[in-house]
Design an enzyme around this catalytic site. Structure first.
Site, PDB file in Angstrom:
ATOM      1  N   GLU A 219       0.818  -1.216   0.000  1.00  0.00           N
ATOM      2  CA  GLU A 219       0.000   0.000   0.000  1.00  0.00           C
ATOM      3  C   GLU A 219       0.848   1.260   0.000  1.00  0.00           C
ATOM      4  OE1 GLU A 219      -2.945  -0.193   3.085  1.00  0.00           O
ATOM      5  OE2 GLU A 219      -3.946  -1.863   2.108  1.00  0.00           O
ATOM      6  N   LYS A 352     -15.645  -2.024   3.077  1.00  0.00           N
ATOM      7  CA  LYS A 352     -14.950  -2.355   1.828  1.00  0.00           C
ATOM      8  C   LYS A 352     -15.975  -2.978   0.893  1.00  0.00           C
ATOM      9  CE  LYS A 352     -10.445  -3.665   3.873  1.00  0.00           C
ATOM     10  NZ  LYS A 352      -9.762  -4.823   4.518  1.00  0.00           N
TER      11      LYS A 352
HETATM   12  P1  PGA Z   1      -6.391  -6.180   2.640  1.00  0.00           P
HETATM   13  O1  PGA Z   1      -5.847  -5.162   3.724  1.00  0.00           O
HETATM   14  O2  PGA Z   1      -6.962  -5.424   1.515  1.00  0.00           O
HETATM   15  O3  PGA Z   1      -5.173  -6.985   2.258  1.00  0.00           O
HETATM   16  O4  PGA Z   1      -7.424  -7.038   3.344  1.00  0.00           O
HETATM   17  C1  PGA Z   1      -6.516  -4.015   4.115  1.00  0.00           C
HETATM   18  C2  PGA Z   1      -6.869  -4.057   5.582  1.00  0.00           C
HETATM   19  O5  PGA Z   1      -6.642  -5.067   6.277  1.00  0.00           O
HETATM   20  O6  PGA Z   1      -7.442  -3.094   6.088  1.00  0.00           O
HETATM   21 ZN    ZN Z   2      -7.671  -4.312   8.156  1.00  0.00          ZN
END
Ligand code: PGA
Ligand code: ZN
Length: 427
Positions: A219, A352
């Site tokens: 990220e 998400k």
């Molecule tokens: P991920 O990580 O997209 O790999 O799940 C993001 C998070 O854990 O917030």
């Molecule tokens: Zn997370």
């Protein structure tokens, strides 16, 4: 009226295949969307469909999902009005027929769901966040029992990754992210400048101390091989100071422990501490010590995704002083969010879109989050693309916070930059 739906395979920020869908309307408007993909996924998430053909992208191909859009999902919504998001999403869910979207793939379904909204916004000639705001209020009103106050679009507070560990940076640290929040910045653009300054100072500090202040994780956060989790937070606090800002007063710290990913055989096993095993209560003790030592005001996935009793204790003990954010715990799933409210097992929800798989269900998850009195944090995945839908979503639902990753790598910056443009429109 939806005339044609088309999907193709494109690559995400890790060079992994993902699905892009286009929705074409009769008036000539077109909307498209690319779905993201996680690495530290929760087990309650909707399923993304991968080809599993080892000879093609090591089994990670999405040609089956693409085919499902072109042959099944697309034809099923041709002739529908793109504004009818809820009926459209219901139709997509119905054709798949499974509770976790494993038949046709959440990646296929979400791409179509988002592209339809994008197309409708284009047809109406309104910015996407305004279009989504209308839908959000409709969904929230439906779910409200009695009094309902509609929300206006609002800029969220960014929480930005500085140091990465866990599954995002080769397991250098147990904890997945150390983030900063410029909570005292007068507005978004000012906060963004603070964040960039802190990030640069952190790079300098890491390099000076002999760590890798230029190597970054998935990220864009630094991925240094530090001796322990605590040192990561100490470095970030010093970077805030070096940037001329006051830790706690102007900038606070958030952590994403992503504890599900080091919870084994009933214990939290810390690799950075020679495999030391902690019980759930000891993990809470540890987090409390950290909160006493550092200006931490948000703890995500401090415990594992099925440790509901532990989450209740965590919330009881630290919930008055910090956001206790459920990511893997809730998986943006309305039923799990309701359970969290009933048990008081958190006080904030990470949102998400690809954890649940349609726009309508995402809006429902946000509405339930707010109805529970919890804070909403709209979040990216570790595998992203140039798609900026999530920035519009965060503003549309007046999310408290947005978590995009770091301020390096263009799949992240596309979203920070989209917020700069939206900020101008709201002024
Ligand atoms: P991920 O990580 O997209 O790999 O799940 C993001 C998070 O854990 O917030
Ligand atoms: Zn997370």
């Amino acid at each position: 009226i939806i005339q044609r739906v088309y999907a193709r395979e494109v690559l995400d920020s890790r060079g992994k295949p993902t699905v892009e869908a286009e929705v074409h309307l009769s008036g000539g408007a077109m909307g498209s969307a690319i779905v993201p993909s996680g690495a530290s996924t929760g087990s309650a998430e909707a399923c993304e469909l991968r080809d599993e053909d080892p000879a093609y992208y090591d089994g990670q191909g999405t040609l089956l999902a693409v085919k499902n859009v072109n042959h099944l999902l697309g034809p099923a919504i041709v002739g529908m009005r793109a504004e009818e998001q809820m009926s459209l999403d219901e139709r997509l869910i119905e054709i798949d027929g499974t509770p976790n979207k494993s038949q046709l793939g959440a990646n296929a379904i979400l791409a179509v769901s988002l592209a339809a909204a994008q197309a409708a916004a284009v047809a109406w000639q309104v910015p996407l966040f305004r279009y989504l705001n209308g839908h959000y209020n409709t969904v929230a009103q439906k779910l409200s029992r009695g009094s309902f106050v509609s929300v206006a679009p609002r800029m969220p507070l960014p929480m930005t990754n500085m140091i990465s560990g866990g599954k995002h940076a080769g397991g250098n640290l147990d904890f997945q992210d150390i983030l900063v929040m410029p909570h005292a910045a007068s507005h978004y653009a000012v906060g963004l400048e603070w964040i960039v300054r802190i990030y640069r100072r952190l790079g300098t500090l890491l390099n000076r101390a002999g760590y890798e202040g230029y190597l970054v994780g998935d990220e864009g956060g630094y991925g240094p091989r530090l001796p322990g989790n605590r040192e990561a937070v100490e470095f970030v606090v010093r970077a805030i100071e070096l940037a001329g800002l006051k830790p706690g007063e102007q900038v606070s710290i958030a952590i994403d422990v992503a504890a599900s990913h080091f919870y084994r055989d009933g214990a939290y096993q810390l690799a950075a501490e020679q495999g030391k095993k902690l019980t759930s209560s000891e993990m809470v003790d540890r987090l409390e010590q950290w909160m006493n030592a550092f200006p931490i005001t948000s703890i995500e996935d401090g415990l594992a995704e099925e440790d509901w009793n532990g989450w209740q204790e965590l919330t009881k003990r630290l919930g008055g002083r910090a956001h206790i954010v459920g990511d893997d715990l809730f998986a943006t799933n309305p039923q799990r969010i309701n359970k969290g409210r009933d048990l008081q097992a958190a006080n904030a929800v990470l949102i998400k879109m690809n954890q649940i798989g349609t726009l309508s269900e995402t809006l429902e998850a946000v509405a339930l989050t707010k109805r529970a009195g919890f804070a909403a944090v709209v979040s990216a995945r570790s595998g992203e693309s140039e798609d900026t839908f999530m920035s519009d979503l965060a503003v549309a639902v007046a999310a408290d916070r947005i978590k995009i990753g770091s301020i390096a790598r263009s799949e992240r910056l596309a979203k920070y930059n989209r917020l700069l443009r939206i900020g101008e429109m709201l002024r």
